[in-house]
Scaffold this motif. Structure first.
Motif, PDB file in Angstrom:
ATOM      1  N   TYR A   2     -16.608 -31.837   4.542  1.00  0.00           N
ATOM      2  CA  TYR A   2     -15.295 -30.974   3.908  1.00  0.00           C
ATOM      3  C   TYR A   2     -15.712 -30.898   2.393  1.00  0.00           C
ATOM      4  CZ  TYR A   2     -13.347 -32.354   8.194  1.00  0.00           C
ATOM      5  OH  TYR A   2     -13.110 -32.706   9.579  1.00  0.00           O
ATOM      6  N   ARG A   3     -15.459 -29.886   1.701  1.00  0.00           N
ATOM      7  CA  ARG A   3     -15.543 -29.741   0.191  1.00  0.00           C
ATOM      8  C   ARG A   3     -14.217 -29.053  -0.327  1.00  0.00           C
ATOM      9  NH1 ARG A   3     -19.204 -26.167  -3.381  1.00  0.00           N
ATOM     10  NH2 ARG A   3     -18.833 -27.052  -5.355  1.00  0.00           N
ATOM     11  N   LEU A   4     -13.788 -30.300  -1.443  1.00  0.00           N
ATOM     12  CA  LEU A   4     -12.364 -29.945  -1.901  1.00  0.00           C
ATOM     13  C   LEU A   4     -12.696 -29.504  -3.240  1.00  0.00           C
ATOM     14  CD1 LEU A   4      -9.306 -30.366  -2.178  1.00  0.00           C
ATOM     15  CD2 LEU A   4      -9.651 -32.701  -2.632  1.00  0.00           C
TER      16      LEU A   4
ATOM     17  N   ASP B  30      -3.630 -28.055  -1.725  1.00  0.00           N
ATOM     18  CA  ASP B  30      -2.925 -28.698  -2.774  1.00  0.00           C
ATOM     19  C   ASP B  30      -2.448 -29.839  -2.651  1.00  0.00           C
ATOM     20  OD1 ASP B  30      -1.666 -27.878  -0.140  1.00  0.00           O
ATOM     21  OD2 ASP B  30       0.326 -26.929  -1.407  1.00  0.00           O
ATOM     22  N   GLU B  31      -2.129 -30.259  -1.556  1.00  0.00           N
ATOM     23  CA  GLU B  31      -1.648 -31.802  -1.394  1.00  0.00           C
ATOM     24  C   GLU B  31      -2.816 -32.771  -1.876  1.00  0.00           C
ATOM     25  OE1 GLU B  31       0.092 -32.336   2.349  1.00  0.00           O
ATOM     26  OE2 GLU B  31       1.516 -30.890   2.256  1.00  0.00           O
ATOM     27  N   ALA B  32      -3.800 -32.422  -1.270  1.00  0.00           N
ATOM     28  CA  ALA B  32      -5.075 -33.280  -1.551  1.00  0.00           C
ATOM     29  C   ALA B  32      -5.527 -33.366  -3.076  1.00  0.00           C
ATOM     30  CB  ALA B  32      -6.441 -32.608  -0.842  1.00  0.00           C
TER      31      ALA B  32
ATOM     32  N   TRP C  84      -9.051 -46.850   3.465  1.00  0.00           N
ATOM     33  CA  TRP C  84      -9.087 -45.389   4.454  1.00  0.00           C
ATOM     34  C   TRP C  84      -7.870 -44.794   4.373  1.00  0.00           C
ATOM     35  CZ3 TRP C  84     -13.087 -43.405   7.273  1.00  0.00           C
ATOM     36  CH2 TRP C  84     -12.953 -42.486   8.211  1.00  0.00           C
ATOM     37  N   ASP C  85      -6.529 -45.486   4.706  1.00  0.00           N
ATOM     38  CA  ASP C  85      -5.241 -45.180   4.913  1.00  0.00           C
ATOM     39  C   ASP C  85      -4.928 -44.614   3.456  1.00  0.00           C
ATOM     40  OD1 ASP C  85      -5.263 -45.835   7.437  1.00  0.00           O
ATOM     41  OD2 ASP C  85      -4.069 -47.727   6.903  1.00  0.00           O
ATOM     42  N   ARG C  86      -5.277 -45.060   2.445  1.00  0.00           N
ATOM     43  CA  ARG C  86      -4.831 -44.596   0.971  1.00  0.00           C
ATOM     44  C   ARG C  86      -5.687 -43.428   0.679  1.00  0.00           C
ATOM     45  NH1 ARG C  86      -5.850 -48.959  -1.911  1.00  0.00           N
ATOM     46  NH2 ARG C  86      -3.845 -49.640  -1.748  1.00  0.00           N
ATOM     47  N   ALA C  87      -6.911 -43.369   0.760  1.00  0.00           N
ATOM     48  CA  ALA C  87      -7.669 -42.351   0.261  1.00  0.00           C
ATOM     49  C   ALA C  87      -8.008 -41.349   1.342  1.00  0.00           C
ATOM     50  CB  ALA C  87      -9.277 -42.689  -0.145  1.00  0.00           C
ATOM     51  N   LEU C  88      -8.401 -41.626   2.540  1.00  0.00           N
ATOM     52  CA  LEU C  88      -8.634 -40.644   3.574  1.00  0.00           C
ATOM     53  C   LEU C  88      -7.510 -39.748   3.905  1.00  0.00           C
ATOM     54  CD1 LEU C  88     -11.598 -39.482   4.339  1.00  0.00           C
ATOM     55  CD2 LEU C  88     -11.680 -41.846   3.084  1.00  0.00           C
TER      56      LEU C  88
ATOM     57  N   LEU D 140      -6.035 -37.515   1.609  1.00  0.00           N
ATOM     58  CA  LEU D 140      -7.031 -36.286   1.023  1.00  0.00           C
ATOM     59  C   LEU D 140      -7.377 -35.292   2.434  1.00  0.00           C
ATOM     60  CD1 LEU D 140      -9.472 -38.033  -1.269  1.00  0.00           C
ATOM     61  CD2 LEU D 140      -7.527 -36.754  -1.927  1.00  0.00           C
ATOM     62  N   LEU D 141      -7.668 -36.032   3.710  1.00  0.00           N
ATOM     63  CA  LEU D 141      -8.035 -35.604   4.583  1.00  0.00           C
ATOM     64  C   LEU D 141      -7.062 -36.029   5.685  1.00  0.00           C
ATOM     65  CD1 LEU D 141     -11.945 -35.953   4.421  1.00  0.00           C
ATOM     66  CD2 LEU D 141     -10.609 -33.879   3.813  1.00  0.00           C
TER      67      LEU D 141
END
Length: 130
Positions: free
Chosen positions: A37-39, A57-59, A118-122, A125-126
């Motif tokens: 994925y590219r943000l 937008d949320e990411a 993982w829970d905080r970042a991924l 973001l995804l």
């Protein structure tokens, strides 16, 4: 020279709620298949390439979180005390730039700190991919 209205200007890069970011996520949920994925966040524009189910937008807004930014941009997470619990085989590599700073980090669920990262970042973001 004609102006291309599709190209961001210096004004649009500094306007809006999103930080300037170009991040690539390579996510393996443990099945050996890697999804990429590219943000891209450009001040007032947020886009994901590759998956329309994700909310760019949320990411991009999540990248304003100081703890998340610290996890992506620093090695501070390497010196933490972590519980020795295994959360699964999932791994994610995150590379690119965030506000002109390089990002090159891996997040796993190999221990309690990794599960929290993982829970905080991924998940921030995804959410549908993680």
């Amino acid at each position: 020279l004609p102006v291309n209205d599709d190209e961001p200007t210096d004004e649009s890069l500094n306007a809006g709620p999103y930080p300037i970011a170009d991040l690539t996520f390579e996510v393996d949920l443990g099945d050996g298949v890697t999804a990429v994925y590219r943000l891209a966040c450009l001040g007032d524009t947020a886009t994901f390439n590759g998956d329309t189910a994700l909310f760019a937008d949320e990411a991009c807004l999540a990248l304003n979180d100081l703890e998340l930014r610290s996890r992506l941009l620093t090695d501070d997470h390497l010196d933490r005390m972590c519980t020795e619990q295994y959360g699964g085989p999932q791994t994610a590599s995150v590379t690119g730039t965030l506000t002109d700073e390089p990002v090159d980090t891996t997040i796993t669920r190999a221990n309690g700190c990794g599960i929290a990262d993982w829970d905080r970042a991924l998940i921030a973001l995804l959410p549908s991919a993680a």
